[in-house]
Structure formats: C-alpha cells, structure tokens
Design an enzyme around this catalytic site. Sequence first.
Site, mmCIF file in Angstrom:
data_model
loop_
_atom_site.group_PDB
_atom_site.id
_atom_site.type_symbol
_atom_site.label_atom_id
_atom_site.label_comp_id
_atom_site.label_asym_id
_atom_site.label_seq_id
_atom_site.Cartn_x
_atom_site.Cartn_y
_atom_site.Cartn_z
ATOM 1 N N TRP A 106 -5.330 -28.663 65.874
ATOM 2 C CA TRP A 106 -5.518 -27.840 66.633
ATOM 3 C C TRP A 106 -6.816 -27.369 66.026
ATOM 4 O O TRP A 106 -7.717 -26.690 66.830
ATOM 5 C CB TRP A 106 -4.711 -26.337 66.293
ATOM 6 C CG TRP A 106 -3.459 -26.593 67.162
ATOM 7 C CD1 TRP A 106 -2.133 -26.717 66.728
ATOM 8 C CD2 TRP A 106 -3.320 -26.602 68.525
ATOM 9 N NE1 TRP A 106 -1.191 -26.950 67.627
ATOM 10 C CE2 TRP A 106 -1.818 -26.794 68.960
ATOM 11 C CE3 TRP A 106 -4.231 -26.396 69.529
ATOM 12 C CZ2 TRP A 106 -1.444 -26.925 70.179
ATOM 13 C CZ3 TRP A 106 -3.847 -26.355 70.924
ATOM 14 C CH2 TRP A 106 -2.511 -26.798 71.152
ATOM 15 N N ASP A 180 -7.291 -19.080 63.295
ATOM 16 C CA ASP A 180 -6.395 -19.016 64.438
ATOM 17 C C ASP A 180 -4.779 -19.180 63.472
ATOM 18 O O ASP A 180 -4.510 -20.420 62.851
ATOM 19 C CB ASP A 180 -6.519 -20.547 65.043
ATOM 20 C CG ASP A 180 -5.220 -20.926 66.069
ATOM 21 O OD1 ASP A 180 -4.287 -20.097 66.154
ATOM 22 O OD2 ASP A 180 -5.493 -21.989 66.756
ATOM 23 N N LYS A 204 4.569 -18.563 69.746
ATOM 24 C CA LYS A 204 5.248 -19.512 68.301
ATOM 25 C C LYS A 204 6.105 -18.564 67.688
ATOM 26 O O LYS A 204 7.319 -18.526 67.783
ATOM 27 C CB LYS A 204 4.136 -20.005 67.690
ATOM 28 C CG LYS A 204 3.174 -20.806 68.398
ATOM 29 C CD LYS A 204 3.511 -22.059 69.100
ATOM 30 C CE LYS A 204 2.564 -22.768 70.085
ATOM 31 N NZ LYS A 204 1.315 -22.987 69.530
HETATM 32 C C1 LIG Z 1 -0.044 -23.572 70.194
HETATM 33 C C2 LIG Z 1 -1.381 -23.467 69.587
HETATM 34 C C3 LIG Z 1 -2.208 -23.265 70.030
HETATM 35 C C4 LIG Z 1 -2.458 -23.533 71.685
HETATM 36 O O1 LIG Z 1 -2.048 -22.327 72.216
HETATM 37 P P1 LIG Z 1 -2.279 -21.925 73.808
HETATM 38 O O2 LIG Z 1 -1.260 -20.640 73.709
HETATM 39 O O3 LIG Z 1 -1.541 -23.097 74.512
HETATM 40 O O4 LIG Z 1 -3.579 -21.729 74.068
HETATM 41 C C5 LIG Z 1 -3.663 -23.322 69.457
HETATM 42 N N1 LIG Z 1 -3.810 -23.345 68.035
HETATM 43 C C6 LIG Z 1 -2.454 -23.256 67.383
HETATM 44 C C7 LIG Z 1 -2.470 -23.071 65.986
HETATM 45 C C8 LIG Z 1 -1.130 -23.283 68.066
HETATM 46 O O5 LIG Z 1 0.157 -23.381 67.368
#
Ligand SMILES: *Cc1c(COP(=O)(O)O)cnc(C)c1O
Length: 368
Positions: A106, A180, A204
Amino acid sequence: MPIYNFSAGPAVLPKEVLQQAAAEMLDWQGSGMSVMEMSHRGKEFMSILAAAQHDFRELLGVPDNYKLLFMQGGAIAENAIVPLNLLGRNGRAQPATSDYINTGSWSTKSLKEARRYGNVNVAASSEESHFAQIPERDSWQLSKDPAYVHVCTNETIDGVEYQFTPDVAAETNGAPLVADMSSHILSRVVDVSRYGVIYGGAQKNIGPAGLTLVVVREDLLGHALPACPSAFNWKIVADNDSMYNTPPTYAIYIAGLVFQWLKKQGGVAAMEQRNIAKAALLYDYLDSTGFYRTKIASNCRSRMNVPFFLADEALNEAFLAGAKETGLLQLKGHKSVGGMRASIYNAMPLAGVQALVDYMKEFEKQHG
Ligand SMILES: *Cc1c(COP(=O)(O)O)cnc(C)c1O
C-alpha cells in the site's frame, strides 16, 4: 455452526449492527423512510451525520483543531488527494518534494501516485527484505523541508504494523506526518496530535465500502494546488461539513452504528486490549509449530492482518476447503504474497480466532 469471516476488506461487521440496520431498513425510527431514501440535508440524516462525527471524534480522541471529513474514493483516491492538498503548503514552488516510507504494497501504491504530482523521496524502504519489517526510524533519510512525510501504519497485504509513532518534525522543518490507517483505524489508541493527516477507507475496520475518513489539522487546509478537484479539496469539504457533494449516506449511517457499538464495547482502549489478546493467540500458535510459519519480524507484526504459510504449500487447497467446511471463510492470502491471511479486525471476536487456531491444530494433526 458459527461462521467467522476473515476477509481483509470489505470485512466482517458486528452482528448487532447488521441486525439493527435490518430492523431499521424500511423505516428509520418512525420516519417512514429508509436511510437510503432520505435527503442528505433533511433533519433525519443531519442527526445521523452529527452523531457519527461526534462519536468518531470521541472514540479516536480527535483534538478541536482537527477537522473530520467524510469523503469518497477510498484510500487510493486519497493517495492523489494528499499531494494535491499538501504540495502547495507554505507557497512552495512546484514541483515540490514529499517523503515516503515504503513498507509494503500500500505504501508503494501511495508513493507511485504521488509521483504524478511532485518529487518523491523514498526516505526508507523495506522492499529488499520483502517487507518483513519496518525500517528502523534511525535509518530514515528524510528531506530537509518536504511538503509532508507519508507512512502506511498498517500494511494490510504484507502484515506489518507500526508499533511506534515516528517523530519527523525536527528533521524536516516541521513537515506534517500523513498516515494511511485504513486497516487499523480504531483498533488501537492513537495520539492524533502527532499527525498532520490521518486517512482511511471504511471497509476494513469501520463499515461498508464507499466512505473515506480524513482527519486533518486545520493549518493544513487551504494549500491545495489549482488543479485539485473541488470535491477533493479538503478546505472546501471542511467548509461544507462534508456536504459539498452528496456524501455516502448509507455508509455513514452504518459506520455510525459501528461507532455506537464500539462505545458499548468500552471504546478504543478496550478494543485494543482485545486485539492484543486475539493477535497473541494466533501468533503464539504460529511460533510454536513448524507446520505453519509467519515471515514478519516480531516487533512489527500486524494485530489486524496476519499472513501465514503452510510449510508444505501443496496442502493449501485442502486447508482452505477444510476451513470453509468448518465455517472459517476468506482465509486465502493476497495473490502478491500467497499462502493464507487472517484479518482479525475489531468485529472479529476472540472465539473466531480460537476457532481458527483449533482448526489449524486439527489440520496439523491430520497432515503433519
Ligand atoms: C484497502 C486499503 C487501501 C485501498 O483502499 P480503497 O478503498 O480500495 O481505495 C489503501 N491502503 C490500505 C492500507 C488499505 O488497507
């Protein structure tokens, strides 16, 4: 037979939340409408939004000088929205530089996206060790005056999680730390004041896909590049209380129910203790056997996403088929990593992790 869903996302939600949503599906609290059918500017939805904002701020401990934004596009959109909003900080000449710490799939995606808008300095990377650890803070080669420093504090695919909050301001002329936190937000106590920006997709650990949460310190608003789309300009979104465009109303409603559920569970600190216990149960078992293994250094193992491997990969299909029969769903690892992955978010009870470990032991007995 109880069903336990180990999906990495969209992921398990608390059963109580889904039951309440089902009960309110056709008629939200006597309004005669489903939440999906309400005007986002009507008093019913405004009360849902205000409660969700209030509860999230309380749960995470968001200080008053931070805005909470409900956006769309997920963390992948936010990977572009971050540079578009921050590269112009303090009137920087363009293209400006930002620093990224590369700890997995990511953060790699984040820094590649940022390269479309400016210069990226990869200040540290664990790519050579196949992302099995977080680079020691001492080894980071930060820029002198970057627009911001970006980290992904829980790598959902690779299974590493920061167990420390990096201090970067002193070396970087006060650059804000941008994180993030998609896959572990609200799973552990966070000192928000150490960050400039925190963002994450909801699907998540919070609620349904379609909602993106952004927590941004007020002094970081108002620096967007001219090309930044209005709907992605944090200042415009903040000035309109997340109503510049129609927000994802139903996703906000479900997230709000999850926040109420979390408060009933005792809040984030109580959740963190449960998450520590859940993760320990699984990792202790992995460490105790040669039949399975984990590749992640012990000081940065994710409490939320646990990739693991069978020593004999020829047994993978049998393992997954048996798991499914036992009610243990979505354990297949991400295709870039292989093996298995158990995502054990807030809504996964200890009993679910125990059921997984019991199954793993039984499978080992039969095939070991
Ligand atoms: C799932 C995830 C993403 C992507 O998220 P989207 O909703 O598909 O844009 C980005 N960063 C992390 C850490 C994730 O777990």
